[in-house]
Scaffold this motif. Structure first.
Motif, PDB file in Angstrom:
ATOM      1  N   ASP A 235       0.821  -1.212   0.000  1.00 37.74           N
ATOM      2  CA  ASP A 235       0.000   0.000   0.000  1.00 37.74           C
ATOM      3  C   ASP A 235       0.855   1.262   0.000  1.00 37.74           C
ATOM      4  OD1 ASP A 235      -2.188  -1.665  -0.057  1.00 37.74           O
ATOM      5  OD2 ASP A 235      -2.798  -1.266   2.017  1.00 37.74           O
TER       6      ASP A 235
ATOM      7  N   LEU B 278       1.560   1.701  -3.517  1.00 32.88           N
ATOM      8  CA  LEU B 278       0.341   2.174  -4.171  1.00 32.88           C
ATOM      9  C   LEU B 278       0.215   3.685  -4.081  1.00 32.88           C
ATOM     10  CD1 LEU B 278      -2.559   1.708  -5.369  1.00 32.88           C
ATOM     11  CD2 LEU B 278      -3.312   1.464  -3.000  1.00 32.88           C
TER      12      LEU B 278
ATOM     13  N   LEU C  50      -5.806   4.697  -9.280  1.00 32.32           N
ATOM     14  CA  LEU C  50      -5.295   3.976  -8.116  1.00 32.32           C
ATOM     15  C   LEU C  50      -5.945   2.603  -7.984  1.00 32.32           C
ATOM     16  CD1 LEU C  50      -4.813   6.666  -5.319  1.00 32.32           C
ATOM     17  CD2 LEU C  50      -3.079   5.506  -6.692  1.00 32.32           C
TER      18      LEU C  50
ATOM     19  N   ARG D 276      -3.937   0.457 -10.271  1.00 29.20           N
ATOM     20  CA  ARG D 276      -2.614   0.203  -9.684  1.00 29.20           C
ATOM     21  C   ARG D 276      -2.723  -0.788  -8.524  1.00 29.20           C
ATOM     22  NH1 ARG D 276       2.461   1.310  -9.347  1.00 29.20           N
ATOM     23  NH2 ARG D 276       3.477   2.116  -7.488  1.00 29.20           N
ATOM     24  N   HIS D 277      -3.763  -0.636  -7.710  1.00 29.94           N
ATOM     25  CA  HIS D 277      -4.005  -1.557  -6.592  1.00 29.94           C
ATOM     26  C   HIS D 277      -4.168  -2.980  -7.122  1.00 29.94           C
ATOM     27  CE1 HIS D 277      -6.453  -3.685  -3.576  1.00 29.94           C
ATOM     28  NE2 HIS D 277      -5.826  -2.915  -2.681  1.00 29.94           N
TER      29      HIS D 277
ATOM     30  N   LEU E 252      -0.721  -4.313  -8.422  1.00 33.74           N
ATOM     31  CA  LEU E 252       0.224  -4.644  -7.355  1.00 33.74           C
ATOM     32  C   LEU E 252      -0.174  -5.920  -6.615  1.00 33.74           C
ATOM     33  CD1 LEU E 252       0.923  -1.081  -5.908  1.00 33.74           C
ATOM     34  CD2 LEU E 252       2.537  -2.531  -7.166  1.00 33.74           C
TER      35      LEU E 252
END
Length: 100
Positions: A26, A29, A72, A75-76, A79
């Motif tokens: 995180d 992130l 985001l 991206r979350h 990841l």
């Protein structure tokens, strides 16, 4: 008494999908840490400080990935999908046992 140090996300169990590993993910992130930073050797107090920064970053989205801005959210997903693949390759078992 010796202070414990974090092993780093790349050496953490379950591909880093632990409480401390998720803090690192995180932090990546939200751009708190570069993805090259694994936090290997970080002290408990350093990890606590990182946790507080990550916690504050999540507040605007009520700590829910679905409430993140679209970029985001993507991206979350990226990841965590990477970490799930790493975990599965290392033998991570997603099945719950009788004690879970």
């Amino acid at each position: 008494m010796n202070e414990q140090h974090y092993c780093g996300i790349d050496h953490d169990k379950d591909g880093g999908l632990t409480h401390l590993g998720r803090i690192v993910i995180d932090a990546w992130l939200f751009g708190i840490l570069p993805e090259t930073e694994t936090c290997q050797g970080w002290s408990s107090s350093q990890m606590q400080n990182l946790y507080e920064k990550v916690h504050a970053a999540w507040e605007d989205s009520a700590h829910l990935p679905s409430r993140l801005p679209p970029e985001l959210q993507q991206r979350h997903s990226f990841l965590y999908e990477q970490r799930i693949l790493i975990a599965k390759r290392s033998g991570w078992n997603t099945e719950l046992g009788d004690d879970d």
